[in-house]
Motif scaffolding. Structure first.
Motif, PDB file in Angstrom:
ATOM      1  N   ALA A 106      43.336  41.715  35.554  1.00  0.00           N
ATOM      2  CA  ALA A 106      41.874  41.816  35.570  1.00  0.00           C
ATOM      3  C   ALA A 106      41.338  42.291  36.921  1.00  0.00           C
ATOM      4  O   ALA A 106      40.146  42.176  37.192  1.00  0.00           O
ATOM      5  CB  ALA A 106      41.254  40.467  35.198  1.00  0.00           C
ATOM      6  N   TRP A 107      42.208  42.793  37.775  1.00  0.00           N
ATOM      7  CA  TRP A 107      41.784  43.383  39.054  1.00  0.00           C
ATOM      8  C   TRP A 107      42.442  44.745  39.158  1.00  0.00           C
ATOM      9  O   TRP A 107      43.653  44.866  38.998  1.00  0.00           O
ATOM     10  CB  TRP A 107      42.205  42.506  40.232  1.00  0.00           C
ATOM     11  N   GLY A 108      41.645  45.769  39.396  1.00  0.00           N
ATOM     12  CA  GLY A 108      42.223  47.094  39.531  1.00  0.00           C
ATOM     13  C   GLY A 108      41.161  48.164  39.464  1.00  0.00           C
ATOM     14  O   GLY A 108      39.966  47.890  39.609  1.00  0.00           O
ATOM     15  N   GLU A 109      41.608  49.383  39.229  1.00  0.00           N
ATOM     16  CA  GLU A 109      40.677  50.507  39.161  1.00  0.00           C
ATOM     17  C   GLU A 109      39.875  50.447  37.876  1.00  0.00           C
ATOM     18  O   GLU A 109      40.400  50.107  36.810  1.00  0.00           O
ATOM     19  CB  GLU A 109      41.432  51.832  39.231  1.00  0.00           C
ATOM     20  N   LYS A 110      38.595  50.785  38.014  1.00  0.00           N
ATOM     21  CA  LYS A 110      37.713  50.842  36.856  1.00  0.00           C
ATOM     22  C   LYS A 110      36.621  51.858  37.132  1.00  0.00           C
ATOM     23  O   LYS A 110      36.429  52.288  38.278  1.00  0.00           O
ATOM     24  CB  LYS A 110      37.118  49.463  36.558  1.00  0.00           C
ATOM     25  N   GLN A 111      35.917  52.230  36.094  1.00  0.00           N
ATOM     26  CA  GLN A 111      34.809  53.166  36.223  1.00  0.00           C
ATOM     27  C   GLN A 111      33.503  52.387  36.373  1.00  0.00           C
ATOM     28  O   GLN A 111      33.260  51.428  35.643  1.00  0.00           O
ATOM     29  CB  GLN A 111      34.718  54.069  34.989  1.00  0.00           C
ATOM     30  N   SER A 112      32.693  52.800  37.321  1.00  0.00           N
ATOM     31  CA  SER A 112      31.382  52.196  37.517  1.00  0.00           C
ATOM     32  C   SER A 112      30.404  53.305  37.872  1.00  0.00           C
ATOM     33  O   SER A 112      30.526  53.931  38.933  1.00  0.00           O
ATOM     34  CB  SER A 112      31.444  51.147  38.636  1.00  0.00           C
ATOM     35  N   TYR A 113      29.475  53.540  36.966  1.00  0.00           N
ATOM     36  CA  TYR A 113      28.464  54.582  37.171  1.00  0.00           C
ATOM     37  C   TYR A 113      29.108  55.936  37.511  1.00  0.00           C
ATOM     38  O   TYR A 113      28.678  56.632  38.421  1.00  0.00           O
ATOM     39  CB  TYR A 113      27.462  54.161  38.242  1.00  0.00           C
ATOM     40  N   GLY A 114      30.185  56.262  36.786  1.00  0.00           N
ATOM     41  CA  GLY A 114      30.836  57.549  36.949  1.00  0.00           C
ATOM     42  C   GLY A 114      31.801  57.655  38.116  1.00  0.00           C
ATOM     43  O   GLY A 114      32.401  58.709  38.330  1.00  0.00           O
ATOM     44  N   ARG A 115      31.946  56.575  38.880  1.00  0.00           N
ATOM     45  CA  ARG A 115      32.881  56.585  40.011  1.00  0.00           C
ATOM     46  C   ARG A 115      34.053  55.666  39.700  1.00  0.00           C
ATOM     47  O   ARG A 115      33.902  54.687  38.982  1.00  0.00           O
ATOM     48  CB  ARG A 115      32.203  56.072  41.283  1.00  0.00           C
ATOM     49  N   THR A 116      35.205  55.974  40.286  1.00  0.00           N
ATOM     50  CA  THR A 116      36.357  55.091  40.176  1.00  0.00           C
ATOM     51  C   THR A 116      36.327  54.145  41.371  1.00  0.00           C
ATOM     52  O   THR A 116      36.272  54.579  42.522  1.00  0.00           O
ATOM     53  CB  THR A 116      37.672  55.896  40.169  1.00  0.00           C
ATOM     54  N   ILE A 117      36.315  52.856  41.077  1.00  0.00           N
ATOM     55  CA  ILE A 117      36.314  51.835  42.126  1.00  0.00           C
ATOM     56  C   ILE A 117      37.392  50.802  41.816  1.00  0.00           C
ATOM     57  O   ILE A 117      37.932  50.779  40.711  1.00  0.00           O
ATOM     58  CB  ILE A 117      34.934  51.137  42.247  1.00  0.00           C
ATOM     59  N   THR A 118      37.697  49.971  42.781  1.00  0.00           N
ATOM     60  CA  THR A 118      38.609  48.855  42.567  1.00  0.00           C
ATOM     61  C   THR A 118      37.780  47.589  42.504  1.00  0.00           C
ATOM     62  O   THR A 118      36.921  47.353  43.370  1.00  0.00           O
ATOM     63  CB  THR A 118      39.636  48.761  43.706  1.00  0.00           C
ATOM     64  N   GLY A 119      38.006  46.797  41.469  1.00  0.00           N
ATOM     65  CA  GLY A 119      37.231  45.568  41.316  1.00  0.00           C
ATOM     66  C   GLY A 119      37.704  44.774  40.119  1.00  0.00           C
ATOM     67  O   GLY A 119      38.758  45.056  39.536  1.00  0.00           O
ATOM     68  N   VAL A 120      36.897  43.780  39.756  1.00  0.00           N
ATOM     69  CA  VAL A 120      37.208  42.939  38.601  1.00  0.00           C
ATOM     70  C   VAL A 120      36.972  43.753  37.332  1.00  0.00           C
ATOM     71  O   VAL A 120      35.918  44.357  37.158  1.00  0.00           O
ATOM     72  CB  VAL A 120      36.342  41.666  38.584  1.00  0.00           C
ATOM     73  N   ILE A 121      37.968  43.757  36.471  1.00  0.00           N
ATOM     74  CA  ILE A 121      37.866  44.366  35.152  1.00  0.00           C
ATOM     75  C   ILE A 121      37.410  43.239  34.219  1.00  0.00           C
ATOM     76  O   ILE A 121      38.144  42.264  34.018  1.00  0.00           O
ATOM     77  CB  ILE A 121      39.219  44.949  34.705  1.00  0.00           C
TER      78      ILE A 121
END
Length: 156
Positions: A106-121
């Motif tokens: 549940a921690w890793g790369e994810k999409q947020s507002y069209g950007r790839t970020i690292t955070g809580v999935i």
């Protein structure tokens, strides 16, 4: 990318500080069914909606034998404010170093507002009485997720 869990996997154990200053371990919950849900940040709109949905469904979830635990990288003091502000009635655990979130995938790369970020999935795990994963749900929506989970568990 962290490895994701699947039904039948052993749920990674944890011992984490709670919003009340206690420590909660998965072993403490052995013998009960557990809904462990991972959310990005206390007191943000989506996380508040999701937490309040769990709060409002808690009695029926508990009647069906489920305990609910929320997990985020927030400090225990912020979790305490979250719990008090929104009258949350289930434990919130703090995983500041993100080791448990990583172990659950549940921690890793994810999409947020069209950007790839690292955070809580945003994820939900249903753990059986013996500590095995029954459901591992990733990239869930904050709104409507609890209702869908209740249907998936046969509670509605």
């Amino acid at each position: 990318m962290t490895e994701r869990l699947s039904p039948g996997d052993e749920a990674p154990n944890f011992a984490l500080p709670t919003d009340t200053g206690d420590t909660l371990t998965l072993a403490d919950l052995r013998g009960k069914k557990v809904v462990l849900y991972a959310y990005p940040a206390a007191m943000t709109p989506g996380c508040t909606k999701q937490a309040c949905d769990f709060r409002d469904s808690l009695a029926s979830l508990q009647a069906a034998g489920y305990e609910v635990v929320g997990i985020s990288p927030d400090k225990p003091a912020k979790l305490a404010k979250f719990r008090e502000h929104d009258a949350l009635t289930f434990p919130l655990v703090s995983d500041e170093d993100k080791k448990v979130l990583t172990a659950y995938g549940a921690w890793g790369e994810k999409q947020s507002y069209g950007r790839t970020i690292t955070g809580v999935i945003r994820s939900t795990f249903v753990i059986d009485e013996k500590g095995r994963i029954e459901h591992a749900l990733y990239n869930v929506k904050a709104t409507g997720h609890v209702a869908k989970l209740r249907r998936d568990l046969g509670l509605d």
